[in-house]
Write a protein that holds these residues in place. Structure first.
Motif, mmCIF file in Angstrom:
data_model
loop_
_atom_site.group_PDB
_atom_site.id
_atom_site.type_symbol
_atom_site.label_atom_id
_atom_site.label_comp_id
_atom_site.label_asym_id
_atom_site.label_seq_id
_atom_site.Cartn_x
_atom_site.Cartn_y
_atom_site.Cartn_z
ATOM 1 N N GLN A 125 0.809 -1.197 0.000
ATOM 2 C CA GLN A 125 0.000 0.000 0.000
ATOM 3 C C GLN A 125 0.851 1.259 0.000
ATOM 4 N N GLY A 126 1.885 1.272 0.852
ATOM 5 C CA GLY A 126 2.715 2.464 0.954
ATOM 6 C C GLY A 126 1.958 3.605 1.594
ATOM 7 N N PRO A 127 2.689 4.640 2.063
ATOM 8 C CA PRO A 127 2.041 5.782 2.705
ATOM 9 C C PRO A 127 1.706 6.884 1.707
ATOM 10 N N PRO A 128 0.479 6.974 1.196
ATOM 11 C CA PRO A 128 0.149 7.978 0.190
ATOM 12 C C PRO A 128 0.051 9.366 0.801
ATOM 13 N N ASP A 129 0.430 10.382 0.015
ATOM 14 C CA ASP A 129 0.280 11.762 0.469
ATOM 15 C C ASP A 129 -1.178 12.195 0.399
ATOM 16 N N VAL A 130 -1.907 11.662 -0.577
ATOM 17 C CA VAL A 130 -3.315 12.011 -0.750
ATOM 18 C C VAL A 130 -4.103 10.726 -1.025
ATOM 19 N N SER A 131 -5.217 10.542 -0.329
ATOM 20 C CA SER A 131 -6.092 9.394 -0.554
ATOM 21 C C SER A 131 -7.500 9.912 -0.795
ATOM 22 N N VAL A 132 -8.057 9.566 -1.946
ATOM 23 C CA VAL A 132 -9.400 10.023 -2.315
ATOM 24 C C VAL A 132 -10.290 8.803 -2.516
ATOM 25 N N VAL A 133 -11.453 8.808 -1.878
ATOM 26 C CA VAL A 133 -12.419 7.722 -2.024
ATOM 27 C C VAL A 133 -13.704 8.294 -2.609
ATOM 28 N N ARG A 134 -14.129 7.757 -3.728
ATOM 29 C CA ARG A 134 -15.364 8.212 -4.375
ATOM 30 C C ARG A 134 -16.577 7.536 -3.746
ATOM 31 N N ARG A 193 -7.849 2.790 3.580
ATOM 32 C CA ARG A 193 -7.385 1.522 4.128
ATOM 33 C C ARG A 193 -5.866 1.432 4.192
ATOM 34 N N ASN A 194 -5.197 2.481 4.627
ATOM 35 C CA ASN A 194 -3.747 2.441 4.704
ATOM 36 C C ASN A 194 -3.303 2.545 6.150
ATOM 37 N N GLU A 195 -2.607 1.512 6.643
ATOM 38 C CA GLU A 195 -2.256 1.487 8.057
ATOM 39 C C GLU A 195 -1.135 2.456 8.415
ATOM 40 N N HIS A 196 -0.501 3.074 7.409
ATOM 41 C CA HIS A 196 0.518 4.084 7.707
ATOM 42 C C HIS A 196 -0.118 5.389 8.176
ATOM 43 N N ALA A 197 -1.384 5.605 7.832
ATOM 44 C CA ALA A 197 -2.052 6.845 8.206
ATOM 45 C C ALA A 197 -2.334 6.853 9.710
ATOM 46 N N PRO A 198 -2.285 8.028 10.348
ATOM 47 C CA PRO A 198 -2.526 8.105 11.794
ATOM 48 C C PRO A 198 -4.003 8.000 12.169
ATOM 49 N N LEU A 199 -4.898 8.000 11.161
ATOM 50 C CA LEU A 199 -6.333 7.944 11.422
ATOM 51 C C LEU A 199 -6.971 6.772 10.688
ATOM 52 N N GLN A 200 -8.028 6.237 11.284
ATOM 53 C CA GLN A 200 -8.896 5.282 10.604
ATOM 54 C C GLN A 200 -10.249 5.955 10.425
ATOM 55 N N THR A 201 -10.780 5.895 9.206
ATOM 56 C CA THR A 201 -12.054 6.547 8.915
ATOM 57 C C THR A 201 -13.040 5.516 8.379
ATOM 58 N N LEU A 202 -14.252 5.556 8.904
ATOM 59 C CA LEU A 202 -15.263 4.616 8.452
ATOM 60 C C LEU A 202 -16.651 5.175 8.718
ATOM 61 N N ILE A 203 -17.617 4.615 8.014
ATOM 62 C CA ILE A 203 -19.026 4.921 8.254
ATOM 63 C C ILE A 203 -19.693 3.629 8.703
ATOM 64 N N MET A 204 -20.489 3.737 9.758
ATOM 65 C CA MET A 204 -21.178 2.567 10.279
ATOM 66 C C MET A 204 -22.681 2.719 10.105
ATOM 67 N N LYS A 205 -23.319 1.651 9.668
ATOM 68 C CA LYS A 205 -24.772 1.543 9.690
ATOM 69 C C LYS A 205 -25.124 0.628 10.847
ATOM 70 N N VAL A 206 -25.794 1.171 11.858
ATOM 71 C CA VAL A 206 -26.085 0.420 13.073
ATOM 72 C C VAL A 206 -27.565 0.049 13.091
ATOM 73 N N THR A 207 -27.838 -1.249 13.108
ATOM 74 C CA THR A 207 -29.222 -1.721 13.192
ATOM 75 C C THR A 207 -29.483 -2.447 14.503
ATOM 76 N N ALA A 208 -28.428 -2.881 15.187
ATOM 77 C CA ALA A 208 -28.586 -3.564 16.470
ATOM 78 C C ALA A 208 -29.213 -2.614 17.480
ATOM 79 N N THR A 209 -30.150 -3.125 18.276
ATOM 80 C CA THR A 209 -30.877 -2.269 19.218
ATOM 81 C C THR A 209 -30.571 -2.572 20.682
ATOM 82 N N ASP A 210 -29.638 -3.491 20.942
ATOM 83 C CA ASP A 210 -29.252 -3.736 22.333
ATOM 84 C C ASP A 210 -27.774 -4.107 22.395
ATOM 85 N N LEU A 211 -27.195 -3.944 23.565
ATOM 86 C CA LEU A 211 -25.758 -4.161 23.739
ATOM 87 C C LEU A 211 -25.352 -5.605 23.476
ATOM 88 N N ASN A 212 -26.185 -6.559 23.860
ATOM 89 C CA ASN A 212 -25.838 -7.957 23.648
ATOM 90 C C ASN A 212 -25.639 -8.271 22.170
#
Length: 235
Positions: free
Chosen positions: A83-92, A111-130
């Motif tokens: 993957q390498g550490p990209p200077d710019v990462s663009v996701v369409r 999805r590059n582990e060299h970056a200091p941040l992880q970014t994601l979007i979650m769709k949450v449908t679960a309605t209880d902790l269990n």
């Protein structure tokens, strides 16, 4: 937002077990050794690797912790060196890697582990902790911004926060926490997490020591030991 899963071969959710097995074998860990490192019984690990069981997030986090890997390793076909550490990462729109774990759909944007941040979007449908496997913590800090719906943010020893569209929170993610839908219709939330690379590289956890002994070299650890509420034995 239109979400699409990977189209090369099977969808990511179907390949999760295969990828976990590949990572385990690359680190020369047996199922019994990974079981000792993660606290997840070997038969459960085998069912996950053979796609006969969908793990909860907390179980999956234990497995990744035991192997010292993170989501970047699980969702990407490329090794970190490729993957390498990209200077710019663009996701369409519609790009990224999608996965589903126990009532939560994850869309990993960069999805590059060299970056200091992880970014994601979650769709949450679960309605209880269990349903999401209870509270779990991990190294770093976490920012969440509700895009749609109404979300219950559970943080250990803190009042439950009900977050509506446009609400957001920033917290120490070492404190065990979990997201649960409070609308009954599903919620979407943007998550940004810091990744403590230096702490990961210098980790001296039991799994690092075992990997070093088995391979004769130190592996790069992407996920330091997590902090969590007292764990129960997984059936």
């Amino acid at each position: 937002m239109s979400w699409t899963r990977e189209t090369d071969d099977k969808a990511l959710v179907q390949r999760l077990g295969e990828r976990l097995r590949r990572i385990r074998e690359a680190k020369e860990l047996s199922l019994s050794e990974l079981s000792r490192l993660s606290g997840v019984p070997a038969p459960t690990l085998s069912r996950i690797e053979n796609n006969k069981m969908s793990p909860t997030f907390s179980v999956l986090a234990r497995v990744m912790e035991g192997m010292q890997c993170d989501w970047t390793n699980v969702v990407s076909d490329l090794s970190p060196d490729d993957q390498g550490p990209p200077d710019v990462s663009v996701v369409r729109q519609g790009e990224g890697a999608a996965a589903e774990v126990s009532g939560i759909d994850y869309m990993f944007l960069h999805r590059n582990e060299h970056a200091p941040l992880q970014t994601l979007i979650m769709k949450v449908t679960a309605t209880d902790l269990n349903a999401v496997g209870g509270l779990i913590g991990h190294e770093g800090d976490e920012f969440c911004y509700v895009l749609k719906g109404r979300l219950a943010l559970h943080i250990k020893d803190h009042p439950t926060e009900i977050l509506k569209s446009g609400d957001n929170a920033l917290f120490n993610s070492r404190i065990p926490h979990a997201y649960v839908d409070d609308s009954g219709k599903g919620s979407e939330v943007l998550i940004v997490m810091t990744r403590p690379l230096e702490a990961a590289r210098t980790s001296t956890s039991e799994s690092q020591a075992l990997i070093t002994r088995r391979t004769g070299r130190k592996e790069s650890a992407a996920l330091p030991r997590t902090a969590r509420a007292p764990r129960k034995k997984v059936a």
